[in-house]
Motif scaffolding. Structure first.
Motif, short mmCIF file in Angstrom:
data_model
loop_
_atom_site.label_atom_id
_atom_site.label_comp_id
_atom_site.label_asym_id
_atom_site.label_seq_id
_atom_site.Cartn_x
_atom_site.Cartn_y
_atom_site.Cartn_z
N TYR A 1 0.84 -1.20 0.00
CA TYR A 1 0.00 0.00 0.00
C TYR A 1 0.87 1.24 0.00
O TYR A 1 1.96 1.23 0.56
CB TYR A 1 -0.88 0.04 1.26
CG TYR A 1 -1.67 -1.21 1.49
CD1 TYR A 1 -2.83 -1.47 0.74
CD2 TYR A 1 -1.27 -2.14 2.45
CE1 TYR A 1 -3.56 -2.64 0.96
CE2 TYR A 1 -2.00 -3.31 2.67
CZ TYR A 1 -3.14 -3.55 1.92
OH TYR A 1 -3.85 -4.70 2.12
N LEU A 2 0.34 2.31 -0.59
CA LEU A 2 1.04 3.59 -0.53
C LEU A 2 0.12 4.68 0.02
O LEU A 2 -1.08 4.66 -0.18
CB LEU A 2 1.52 4.04 -1.91
CG LEU A 2 2.75 3.38 -2.53
CD1 LEU A 2 3.16 4.17 -3.78
CD2 LEU A 2 3.93 3.30 -1.58
N VAL B 1 -3.84 4.24 -0.53
CA VAL B 1 -4.93 4.04 0.43
C VAL B 1 -5.17 5.23 1.35
O VAL B 1 -6.18 5.29 2.05
CB VAL B 1 -4.68 2.79 1.30
CG1 VAL B 1 -4.68 1.54 0.44
CG2 VAL B 1 -3.39 2.90 2.11
N GLY C 1 5.14 4.03 2.24
CA GLY C 1 4.80 2.68 1.82
C GLY C 1 4.65 1.74 2.99
O GLY C 1 5.37 1.85 3.98
N LEU C 2 3.68 0.84 2.86
CA LEU C 2 3.59 -0.26 3.81
C LEU C 2 3.76 -1.55 3.03
O LEU C 2 3.10 -1.78 2.02
CB LEU C 2 2.24 -0.26 4.52
CG LEU C 2 2.05 -1.38 5.55
CD1 LEU C 2 3.02 -1.25 6.72
CD2 LEU C 2 0.61 -1.41 6.06
N MET D 1 -3.11 2.88 8.34
CA MET D 1 -2.12 3.81 7.81
C MET D 1 -2.74 5.19 7.67
O MET D 1 -3.90 5.32 7.26
CB MET D 1 -1.77 3.36 6.38
CG MET D 1 -0.39 2.91 6.14
SD MET D 1 -0.27 2.40 4.39
CE MET D 1 0.79 3.70 3.77
N THR E 1 3.92 10.10 8.66
CA THR E 1 3.21 8.91 8.26
C THR E 1 3.04 8.07 9.48
O THR E 1 4.00 7.90 10.23
CB THR E 1 4.13 8.12 7.33
OG1 THR E 1 4.23 8.87 6.15
CG2 THR E 1 3.58 6.77 7.06
N LEU F 1 1.73 4.38 11.34
CA LEU F 1 1.21 3.02 11.27
C LEU F 1 0.63 2.69 12.65
O LEU F 1 1.29 2.89 13.67
CB LEU F 1 2.32 2.03 10.92
CG LEU F 1 1.85 0.57 10.84
CD1 LEU F 1 0.85 0.35 9.71
CD2 LEU F 1 3.04 -0.37 10.64
#
Lengths: 329, 329
Positions: free
Chosen positions: A86-87, A121, A142-143, B48, B141, B143
């Protein structure tokens, strides 16, 4: 033209988001229009990477700011041995920016996102007043997912250092475009997503011990960092590198060291010596004819990078000093 | 002073990274100095979020660009019902930027990162030439991890709309600082991380159906988005909102609508009507004395937001139009 009001979170912004951004990145996560994205559970380890992109010019032979923003972060995940999943996409746009150019970059990202099934996403758009940013900056996040870490700590004397093709194409493309040097016809950035190559390698060969893309600071920065982090001496050979004629001319004319030139589609791998030849064969059959073994690990518990030149002399490859080319990515 | 060479990936940059950035964000993930971070496996769903921050001025009563960059992304995760776990940090710095101010922002982020045990695990620094960016922009970002989605689809008539305190403090602080209005002494941004509050709520009450922080576009944007996304009519009451005297004066003097003012520490929740009073009690006992029920869901299958004013009139709360205050976050 992008107006300031678009960055404000109001109705104009909602319309803009809906029409332009959701249009290009249509997927169930983004369509929820939440503050973030709740994603399916992962089996492996989550891997995170993020990067900002400020390249100028924003459109160049072989790539664009948008393409770079996609590939750069995907490659950061790929170098961790991860599968990019995912980005996230953050845009910072200057008021008055050309809407068609914005759409161009969004399309570049959208195309790659669909091609590789790596959805965008989550994200954010800020519009700032004229003069507060030079056109358009993009940050991507990024993930990815990884089953295991690369066994970098097992690197030993004799392990081979590999590169997946010619060096310097990205840096010299950008340089040539900026300075209007007129040798651009031969030259194209190597900007590309590398994860299919690296995942192919990792799945096929257990002896892939280290991966790193040779972006800012080039091969020189990667090898010096590797040497320093893991206390290794590395020896490389000038005659094993592949340079396009245009890159070679530019290096000669302007005094660039090809080892310090930024790439956007090249990685350095350290590979068990027993698998190295096979790895090169695999790379050259499936991806690039110009992959090669450029050197090896020569000593443990010391830290240096040395180059055997075309003339047979040895020279130390130092860390790149200062700024060769600003805003290369 | 930040020199252009620092953004180049060479030795200067490595030294800068080591000394400044790793110093403030010392953790095992970042210390690997890889292109990204391989993280421990998650049990729940990965969540995310990412956001860019361009606020001006960069330092203001109650907060700073650095604090905002941390809290903003943490809050995006919090609003998804997630526990924030890791952050990525991207800096875009103008050549010549004051090193002490950069360190100030890094310290703000570092302090919060340690306080909440949310490590900075990956990131990137770009330095661009003078005039290419206004000082410093930060993208973060996040998570996080979530066990379940909020049951937003179960929202029904009678559900209460809640806010966790007074509105407009952030927007009016920034406005006052920019325009040098002289009422700043009373005014402080509400910028704060909200995840402890939201996780507390979700764990304690099953009837929390929706959470959204009222940032750009304020309460008005959140409620209009909710109404539109889920086809709901929402009714709110002006007398249930809490405004600081300075915010109230500024709204009267400059004609701002308090519903459209950006906040950085306030969220809207939709709560089952049977739990709403208890939720307010919980919030006021543990977090803020000024939490209140501001309205309720009045109708399904239609989409509107209406306000009962102090004088008893009904008015439609429209989407914020255009740009009230650019670069508010």
């Amino acid at each position: 033209m992008i107006e300031l009001a678009l960055g404000s979170g109001g109705k104009d912004f909602q319309d803009f988001l809906r029409k332009k951004i959701l249009h290009y990145f249509n997927n169930s996560f983004l369509n929820q229009k939440d503050d973030g994205a709740i994603l399916p559970k992962l089996n492996g380890h989550p891997v995170m990477a993020s990067d900002s992109f400020v390249v100028t010019p924003r459109i160049f032979p072989g790539g664009s700011l948008g393409k770079l923003a996609f590939c750069g972060t995907v490659n950061d995940l790929a170098m961790m041995g991860a599968k990019p999943l995912y980005l996230g996409l953050n845009l910072i746009i200057e008021e008055g920016f050309d809407m068609r150019e914005l759409e161009f970059h969004l399309k570049e990202i959208s195309f790659l996102s669909h091609q590789y099934q790596i959805p965008i996403v989550t994200g954010d758009t800020k519009v700032v007043s004229r003069g507060s940013v030079d056109g358009l900056f993009i940050s991507t996040t990024g993930l990815g997912e990884s089953d295991k870490k690369l066994p970098t700590e097992t690197i030993t004397v004799g392990d081979k250092i590999i590169i997946n093709g010619s060096v310097g194409d990205h840096a010299m493309t950008i340089f040539s475009q900026r300075e209007d040097l007129g040798f651009d016809s031969d030259l194209e950035s190597d900007c590309m997503a590398l994860h299919e190559i690296t995942l192919g390698l990792i799945n096929k060969y257990s002896g892939i011990k280290f991966l790193r893309d040779a972006t800012r600071g080039g091969v020189s920065a990667v090898l010096n960092e590797l040497a320093q982090e893991y206390s290794l001496s590395l020896g490389i050979y000038e005659d094993k590198f592949s340079l396009s004629p245009a890159v070679l001319s530019a290096c000669e004319l302007f005094g660039f060291d090809f080892l310090e030139l930024a790439n956007e589609g090249k990685f350095i791998a350290v590979v068990d010596e027993n698998e190295a030849e096979e790895v090169i064969e695999y790379l050259n059959q499936n991806w690039s004819q110009k992959s090669s073994i450029i050197g090896e690990v020569t000593e443990l518990n010391s830290s240096s990078v040395s180059l055997k030149t075309l003339l047979g002399a040895q020279r130390i490859v130092a860390w790149p000093q200062g700024e060769q080319l600003p805003r290369i990515c």
